[in-house]
Design an enzyme around this catalytic site. Structure first.
Site, mmCIF file in Angstrom:
data_model
loop_
_atom_site.group_PDB
_atom_site.id
_atom_site.type_symbol
_atom_site.label_atom_id
_atom_site.label_comp_id
_atom_site.label_asym_id
_atom_site.label_seq_id
_atom_site.Cartn_x
_atom_site.Cartn_y
_atom_site.Cartn_z
ATOM 1 N N CYS A 74 5.919 -57.710 18.701
ATOM 2 C CA CYS A 74 5.212 -57.391 17.459
ATOM 3 C C CYS A 74 5.775 -56.051 17.003
ATOM 4 O O CYS A 74 5.557 -55.030 17.662
ATOM 5 C CB CYS A 74 3.707 -57.296 17.690
ATOM 6 N N CYS A 214 3.184 -57.267 8.508
ATOM 7 C CA CYS A 214 3.859 -57.903 9.646
ATOM 8 C C CYS A 214 5.283 -57.368 9.713
ATOM 9 O O CYS A 214 6.085 -57.606 8.804
ATOM 10 C CB CYS A 214 3.865 -59.419 9.496
#
Length: 275
Positions: A74, A214
């Protein structure tokens, strides 16, 4: 069980970050991670991160989505955990960390910004887009690629009315992308001049809803829309609902970096009561 944590966010992606270098916390069941990430009744977060020791780098990052399951990478989460590692004196301005997808170098920048290198995984089966899936006329398939985790990139002329949750959910769970599933990014081009500009919204796998930002998705979007010849450097600004990210890469794509803002929101203790 009491769990000491930091609440952080990177351009709106929010995380629970835990210093686990002493090995105080063993692997948790997915149900507990879901519980601690819940809004209203838990701390509330898109995911949970742990700093751990490793001989291969300055530290190891473990990442769990809010659905309770571990994922390889991530990017916004890694920028948060790197900033915390610097805050705790674990690393200096330059560092390396180990994630599920490999070794990443990074750097702390002024004004609480962090830049890390993103690793691209080859899509070995050359998956693109399911032929039986009918997109609305307002959306166009652009690319499928893996920037640490898988991403479908869709182009739209008006991001404000894009059916992010409806189409995102259908593609995230589509049999074509199983068993791992995919993230789905909705992208609008806003500038072809340098630096290039995109706006993006993401239906994020593991959260299974739209998130404010994101990092791996911003990287996937930048690589899908812009390229530079030879060794020329491209910089792409990606505006998300949570803030602006900057993706930079050479024409060959052998070095890709993402940078953006990070903030420590607060420090606390989660009290897990046993009944």
């Amino acid at each position: 069980m009491n769990v000491d944590f930091y609440k952080m966010h990177g351009a709106g992606n929010d995380f629970i970050v835990i210093d686990n270098r002493e090995g105080r916390y063993s692997r948790w069941e997915p149900g507990f991670i879901r519980e601690i990430c819940l809004q209203h009744t838990g701390i509330g977060a898109d995911g949970l991160l742990m700093i751990e020791n490793t001989p291969e780098a300055d530290f190891r990052m473990r990442f769990y989505n809010s659905d309770g399951y571990e994922a390889d990478m991530c990017v916004n989460g890694s920028r948060c955990i790197c900033f915390l590692a610097h805050h705790l004196g674990i690393v200096g301005e330059e560092f390396t960390f180990l994630a599920g997808d490999g070794l990443h170098p990074g750097r702390i920048l002024p004004d609480a910004r962090v830049r890390i290198r993103v690793l691209i995984k080859a899509v070995s089966d050359e998956r693109t887009f399911p032929v039986d899936f009918k997109l609305p006329d307002s959306l166009y398939f652009k690319r499928f690629l893996n920037t640490g985790v898988p991403h479908v990139v869709l182009e739209t002329g008006d991001l404000s009315v894009a059916p992010v949750n409806e189409i995102g959910k259908l593609l995230r769970f589509h049999v074509y992308y199983q068993p791992e599933g995919t993230n789905v990014n909705f992208v609008q081009v806003v500038s072809h001049s340098r630096p290039f500009g995109l706006k993006m919204r993401t239906f994020e796998r593991g959260v299974d809803a739209e998130t404010l930002s994101c990092g791996t998705g911003a990287t996937a979007a930048a690589l899908s829309f812009f390229s530079a010849p030879g060794n020329e450097k491209s910089e792409v600004k990606v505006e998300t609902p949570g803030g602006q990210l900057l993706v930079s890469f050479t024409g060959r794509g052998d070095e890709i970096y993402l940078e953006g803002p990070v903030r420590i929101v607060y420090k606390g203790t989660y009290i897990k009561e046993e009944f």
